[in-house]
Motif scaffolding. Structure first.
Motif, PDB file in Angstrom:
ATOM      1  N   TYR A  74      -1.440   8.046  -0.397  1.00 48.48           N
ATOM      2  CA  TYR A  74      -0.218   8.141  -0.369  1.00 48.48           C
ATOM      3  C   TYR A  74       0.201   8.255   0.977  1.00 48.48           C
ATOM      4  O   TYR A  74      -0.261   8.499   1.894  1.00 48.48           O
ATOM      5  N   ILE A  75       1.725   7.847   1.182  1.00 49.38           N
ATOM      6  CA  ILE A  75       2.192   8.031   2.546  1.00 49.38           C
ATOM      7  C   ILE A  75       3.561   8.281   2.374  1.00 49.38           C
ATOM      8  O   ILE A  75       4.484   7.504   1.620  1.00 49.38           O
ATOM      9  N   GLY A  76       4.354   9.319   2.993  1.00 50.34           N
ATOM     10  CA  GLY A  76       5.822   9.324   3.100  1.00 50.34           C
ATOM     11  C   GLY A  76       6.465   9.437   4.352  1.00 50.34           C
ATOM     12  O   GLY A  76       5.839   9.773   5.296  1.00 50.34           O
ATOM     13  N   GLY A  77       7.687   9.452   4.206  1.00 53.18           N
ATOM     14  CA  GLY A  77       8.335   9.722   5.458  1.00 53.18           C
ATOM     15  C   GLY A  77       9.940   9.703   5.406  1.00 53.18           C
ATOM     16  O   GLY A  77      10.600   9.493   4.579  1.00 53.18           O
ATOM     17  N   THR A  78      10.483  10.266   6.453  1.00 49.21           N
ATOM     18  CA  THR A  78      11.925  10.358   6.638  1.00 49.21           C
ATOM     19  C   THR A  78      12.370   9.976   8.050  1.00 49.21           C
ATOM     20  O   THR A  78      11.996  10.347   8.962  1.00 49.21           O
ATOM     21  N   VAL A  79      13.449   9.314   8.089  1.00 49.59           N
ATOM     22  CA  VAL A  79      14.165   8.782   9.356  1.00 49.59           C
ATOM     23  C   VAL A  79      15.592   9.227   9.103  1.00 49.59           C
ATOM     24  O   VAL A  79      16.321   8.568   8.377  1.00 49.59           O
ATOM     25  N   ASN A  80      15.905  10.007  10.380  1.00 51.69           N
ATOM     26  CA  ASN A  80      17.290  10.325  10.411  1.00 51.69           C
ATOM     27  C   ASN A  80      18.191   9.979  11.846  1.00 51.69           C
ATOM     28  O   ASN A  80      17.366  10.256  12.509  1.00 51.69           O
ATOM     29  N   THR A  81      19.168   9.428  11.494  1.00 49.75           N
ATOM     30  CA  THR A  81      19.725   9.059  12.999  1.00 49.75           C
ATOM     31  C   THR A  81      21.481   9.450  12.845  1.00 49.75           C
ATOM     32  O   THR A  81      22.187   9.318  11.972  1.00 49.75           O
ATOM     33  N   THR A  84      20.247   8.843   6.681  1.00 49.07           N
ATOM     34  CA  THR A  84      19.007   9.169   6.377  1.00 49.07           C
ATOM     35  C   THR A  84      18.320   8.247   5.401  1.00 49.07           C
ATOM     36  O   THR A  84      19.005   7.695   4.654  1.00 49.07           O
ATOM     37  N   LEU A  85      17.148   8.070   5.595  1.00 46.69           N
ATOM     38  CA  LEU A  85      16.156   7.274   4.908  1.00 46.69           C
ATOM     39  C   LEU A  85      14.893   7.862   4.772  1.00 46.69           C
ATOM     40  O   LEU A  85      14.174   8.379   5.534  1.00 46.69           O
ATOM     41  N   ASN A  86      14.612   7.982   3.174  1.00 49.46           N
ATOM     42  CA  ASN A  86      13.506   8.799   2.718  1.00 49.46           C
ATOM     43  C   ASN A  86      12.556   7.889   1.858  1.00 49.46           C
ATOM     44  O   ASN A  86      13.246   7.208   0.928  1.00 49.46           O
ATOM     45  N   PHE A  87      11.248   7.678   2.174  1.00 49.75           N
ATOM     46  CA  PHE A  87      10.708   6.950   1.227  1.00 49.75           C
ATOM     47  C   PHE A  87       9.132   7.537   0.943  1.00 49.75           C
ATOM     48  O   PHE A  87       8.825   8.448   1.732  1.00 49.75           O
ATOM     49  N   MET A  88       8.429   7.091  -0.109  1.00 55.45           N
ATOM     50  CA  MET A  88       7.337   7.581  -0.545  1.00 55.45           C
ATOM     51  C   MET A  88       6.409   6.272  -1.128  1.00 55.45           C
ATOM     52  O   MET A  88       7.175   5.637  -2.131  1.00 55.45           O
ATOM     53  N   ILE A  89       5.316   6.027  -0.758  1.00 56.86           N
ATOM     54  CA  ILE A  89       4.572   5.277  -1.026  1.00 56.86           C
ATOM     55  C   ILE A  89       3.214   5.435  -1.790  1.00 56.86           C
ATOM     56  O   ILE A  89       2.446   6.371  -1.059  1.00 56.86           O
ATOM     57  N   ALA A  90       2.911   5.201  -2.881  1.00 57.97           N
ATOM     58  CA  ALA A  90       1.261   5.327  -3.507  1.00 57.97           C
ATOM     59  C   ALA A  90       0.592   4.212  -3.635  1.00 57.97           C
ATOM     60  O   ALA A  90       1.167   3.208  -3.973  1.00 57.97           O
ATOM     61  N   THR A  91      -0.627   4.307  -3.377  1.00 62.90           N
ATOM     62  CA  THR A  91      -1.694   3.189  -3.789  1.00 62.90           C
ATOM     63  C   THR A  91      -2.711   3.544  -4.520  1.00 62.90           C
ATOM     64  O   THR A  91      -2.784   4.767  -4.705  1.00 62.90           O
ATOM     65  N   TYR A  92      -3.097   2.657  -5.306  1.00 64.01           N
ATOM     66  CA  TYR A  92      -4.342   2.874  -6.311  1.00 64.01           C
ATOM     67  C   TYR A  92      -5.354   2.063  -5.921  1.00 64.01           C
ATOM     68  O   TYR A  92      -5.035   0.599  -5.939  1.00 64.01           O
ATOM     69  N   ILE A 141       0.405  -1.133  -5.406  1.00 68.83           N
ATOM     70  CA  ILE A 141       1.078  -0.419  -4.408  1.00 68.83           C
ATOM     71  C   ILE A 141       2.320  -0.175  -5.199  1.00 68.83           C
ATOM     72  O   ILE A 141       3.164  -0.969  -5.502  1.00 68.83           O
ATOM     73  N   VAL A 142       3.111   1.071  -5.036  1.00 66.08           N
ATOM     74  CA  VAL A 142       4.016   1.494  -5.744  1.00 66.08           C
ATOM     75  C   VAL A 142       5.016   2.335  -4.769  1.00 66.08           C
ATOM     76  O   VAL A 142       4.405   3.319  -4.164  1.00 66.08           O
ATOM     77  N   ILE A 193      13.473   1.349  -5.847  1.00 66.38           N
ATOM     78  CA  ILE A 193      12.122   1.130  -5.432  1.00 66.38           C
ATOM     79  C   ILE A 193      12.140   0.401  -4.047  1.00 66.38           C
ATOM     80  O   ILE A 193      13.190  -0.123  -3.487  1.00 66.38           O
ATOM     81  N   ASN A 194      11.017   0.292  -3.167  1.00 67.20           N
ATOM     82  CA  ASN A 194      10.898  -0.353  -2.048  1.00 67.20           C
ATOM     83  C   ASN A 194       9.636  -1.330  -2.296  1.00 67.20           C
ATOM     84  O   ASN A 194       9.581  -2.398  -1.321  1.00 67.20           O
ATOM     85  N   THR A 195       9.110  -0.861  -3.222  1.00 67.43           N
ATOM     86  CA  THR A 195       7.842  -2.073  -3.480  1.00 67.43           C
ATOM     87  C   THR A 195       6.912  -1.770  -4.801  1.00 67.43           C
ATOM     88  O   THR A 195       6.985  -0.531  -5.002  1.00 67.43           O
ATOM     89  N   ILE A 196       6.706  -2.723  -5.539  1.00 64.91           N
ATOM     90  CA  ILE A 196       5.923  -2.708  -6.542  1.00 64.91           C
ATOM     91  C   ILE A 196       4.942  -4.011  -6.494  1.00 64.91           C
ATOM     92  O   ILE A 196       5.454  -5.294  -6.669  1.00 64.91           O
ATOM     93  N   ALA A 197       3.689  -3.826  -6.011  1.00 60.06           N
ATOM     94  CA  ALA A 197       2.759  -4.924  -5.665  1.00 60.06           C
ATOM     95  C   ALA A 197       1.300  -4.856  -5.912  1.00 60.06           C
ATOM     96  O   ALA A 197       0.796  -3.623  -6.165  1.00 60.06           O
ATOM     97  N   TYR A 198       0.874  -6.042  -6.032  1.00 60.03           N
ATOM     98  CA  TYR A 198      -0.789  -6.283  -6.518  1.00 60.03           C
ATOM     99  C   TYR A 198      -1.150  -6.923  -5.299  1.00 60.03           C
ATOM    100  O   TYR A 198      -0.918  -7.864  -4.908  1.00 60.03           O
ATOM    101  N   TYR A 199      -2.437  -6.245  -4.852  1.00 62.32           N
ATOM    102  CA  TYR A 199      -3.192  -7.192  -3.619  1.00 62.32           C
ATOM    103  C   TYR A 199      -4.670  -7.275  -3.842  1.00 62.32           C
ATOM    104  O   TYR A 199      -5.275  -6.395  -4.513  1.00 62.32           O
ATOM    105  N   GLN A 200      -5.200  -8.402  -3.317  1.00 65.22           N
ATOM    106  CA  GLN A 200      -6.408  -8.564  -3.524  1.00 65.22           C
ATOM    107  C   GLN A 200      -7.031  -9.799  -2.449  1.00 65.22           C
ATOM    108  O   GLN A 200      -6.124 -10.579  -1.912  1.00 65.22           O
ATOM    109  N   THR A 201      -8.175  -9.827  -2.201  1.00 63.92           N
ATOM    110  CA  THR A 201      -8.857 -10.849  -1.419  1.00 63.92           C
ATOM    111  C   THR A 201      -9.594 -11.671  -2.291  1.00 63.92           C
ATOM    112  O   THR A 201     -10.275 -11.552  -3.373  1.00 63.92           O
ATOM    113  N   LEU A 202      -9.855 -13.015  -1.848  1.00 66.99           N
ATOM    114  CA  LEU A 202     -10.717 -13.847  -2.501  1.00 66.99           C
ATOM    115  C   LEU A 202     -11.295 -14.605  -1.542  1.00 66.99           C
ATOM    116  O   LEU A 202     -11.083 -14.864  -0.211  1.00 66.99           O
ATOM    117  N   PHE A 203     -12.577 -15.450  -1.894  1.00 66.59           N
ATOM    118  CA  PHE A 203     -13.503 -16.139  -1.050  1.00 66.59           C
ATOM    119  C   PHE A 203     -14.131 -15.171   0.011  1.00 66.59           C
ATOM    120  O   PHE A 203     -13.966 -15.653   1.359  1.00 66.59           O
TER     121      PHE A 203
END
Length: 467
Positions: A156-163, A191-199, A212-213, A232-242
């Motif tokens: 996971y990664i989280g953050g906040t940006v305040n201006t 203010t912008l606040n986010f949290m991203i988790a990966t599996y 990634i969610v 949401i700011n992302t709901i994604a699936y990632y992988q490599t091939l070849f």
């Protein structure tokens, strides 16, 4: 008879005292020439250096013997050392102590580096944007929470940006503009606040596989700057091939983090408030506040040349404000009048290495079939033929830390963007940039950093990178 025995014993004691005084005198006499003898030992072998080496070996052997040796096996004769021998033995002992301290420091640093290395595979994949890793976060692995999640494949990664932006011109504080046109014209806070988790899916045999969610919340006192949203700011699936040649990613994506490289120089203000992002958002490119369904493919010809392609649901052709207002959660498949954006970027990128400066060249184009309003004839039916073109380059000019992190140093770059003026309010964008990465010296986390290692050993540090 008793008198003769006493006389003999007294004579023997006098001879023993005389021998001891002679030994002391000889030792003192050797002191003035100790420096010359030491210089001779250092320059070439001789009888004196042989004695020193023998005595050092004898001392080491004596130290390594078991403590339970019988007293009868120990030498009862006193050992007299010259000044050069004493100095040599002291130097050897100090060197052994220093090497031992260095080994302990290196082991501690290695353990610290390895403790965070296990999280690297859990960082979000597929982006050109490098988000700080767990070692650079506030919570790091406090209480072992991150380690416990990593054991089951979660990162996971989280953050906040305040201006806060305010107009500093004379008399600006005495009045406010009723119809604010830009951030800072009146005092503006956001203010912008986010949290991203990966599996991690690689544990199931999927090469580099990852889910990634992420979620994001933002608030603005000047609503056109945002507007406010939570979704949401992302709901994604990632992988490599070849064998890593092909990278595949699909889901609700933020292509602003995968194309162009708008914040490569770290100038977030330009990309939040300026034309650089506006021209890309006009073309329909998705971003953190407005993710859209997309399929991305990146083909790596080798370690440097690549081509990245995307088929993405476009943002609203009426702009980001209209898109977020209509779809604040980001979960809707599309918005009014939005179509499909086709993106393609070809590039060359090499990572910095000692003596090899970092270089990134890229050129791209996008075509959007959404229904845009023709700015020349706003009353006419909408047109379906918007596009964007860009070229950008960045080059490392100087490497400030060859022994530590080669990416640290001074960089320069430029960007040029173009979009048809009849469909886009911002049609041209030009930028020259000069920026730096990591010029401020900081303790190294590398176990083989000689400068930091030597400093810690000499100063016997207890709170720096070597523990």
């Amino acid at each position: 008879m008793f008198r003769l025995a006493a006389t003999a014993l007294q004579k023997k004691l006098q001879e023993s005292r005389a021998q001891r005084w002679i030994a002391v005198a000889l030792s003192l006499a050797a002191s003035p020439v100790g420096g010359a003898a030491l210089a001779q030992d250092a320059s070439m072998p001789g009888p004196q250096s042989g004695i020193s080496n023998k005595m050092t070996r004898a001392a080491i052997q004596k130290k390594s013997r078991p403590a339970t040796l019988p007293r009868s096996s120990r030498s009862q004769q006193p050992v007299h050392l010259s000044a050069s021998e004493a100095l040599a033995q002291t130097a050897n002992a100090f060197a052994a102590k220093r090497d031992s301290a260095g080994l302990v420091a290196k082991n501690r640093t290695q353990q610290k580096v390895e403790s965070f290395a296990k999280f690297e595979g859990l960082r979000e994949k597929g982006m050109w944007l490098s988000i700080p890793g767990p070692a650079d976060t506030i919570d790091q692995d406090y209480g072992g929470v991150r380690s416990a999640l990593a054991e089951v494949g979660i990162g996971y990664i989280g953050g906040t940006v305040n201006t806060f932006v305010a107009n500093q011109l004379p008399n600006a504080a005495r009045s406010t503009i009723r119809d604010q046109l830009y951030a800072g014209q009146n005092p503006t806070f956001n203010t912008l606040n986010f949290m991203i988790a990966t599996y991690d899916l690689s544990r199931f045999g999927i090469p580099d596989g990852q889910i990634i969610v992420g979620a994001q919340q933002q608030y603005w006192t000047w609503k056109p700057g945002g507007p406010d949203r939570a979704g949401i700011n992302t709901i994604a699936y990632y992988q490599t091939l070849f064998g890593g040649k092909l990278e595949l990613e699909m889901g609700y994506l933020r292509n602003i983090n995968e194309f162009v490289g708008t914040v490569v120089g770290g100038n977030a203000a330009v990309n939040v408030f300026g034309a650089s992002s506006n021209i890309l958002y006009q073309a329909g490119m998705s971003n953190n506040a407005a993710p859209t369904p997309a399929l991305n493919l990146k083909y790596n010809f080798d370690e440097r040349f690549y081509n990245r392609t995307s088929i993405q649901r476009s943002l609203s052709p009426d702009g980001q404000f209209a898109h977020i207002t209509e779809n604040p959660t980001g979960l809707d498949w599309s918005t009014a009048n939005s179509g499909v954006l086709f993106l393609d970027e070809a590039g060359y990128k090499n990572k910095a290495a000692p003596g090899l400066p970092e270089t990134w060249l890229r050129v791209g184009a996008g075509f959007n079939n959404s229904s845009y309003t023709d700015l020349r004839y706003p009353a006419q039916p909408r047109a379906n033929a918007n596009s964007i073109y860009y070229v950008a380059a960045d080059r490392q000019l100087w490497q400030s830390d060859l022994q530590g992190s080669a990416a640290r140093g001074i960089y320069a770059g430029f960007s040029v963007m173009y979009a048809p003026p009849d469909l886009n309010r911002v049609s041209q964008y030009y930028e020259l940039r000069l920026y730096a990465k990591g010029l401020l010296r900081q303790p190294s986390t590398r176990p083989d950093c000689p400068r930091c290692h030597q400093h810690c050993v000499e100063q016997r540090c207890s709170g720096c990178c070597h523990g």
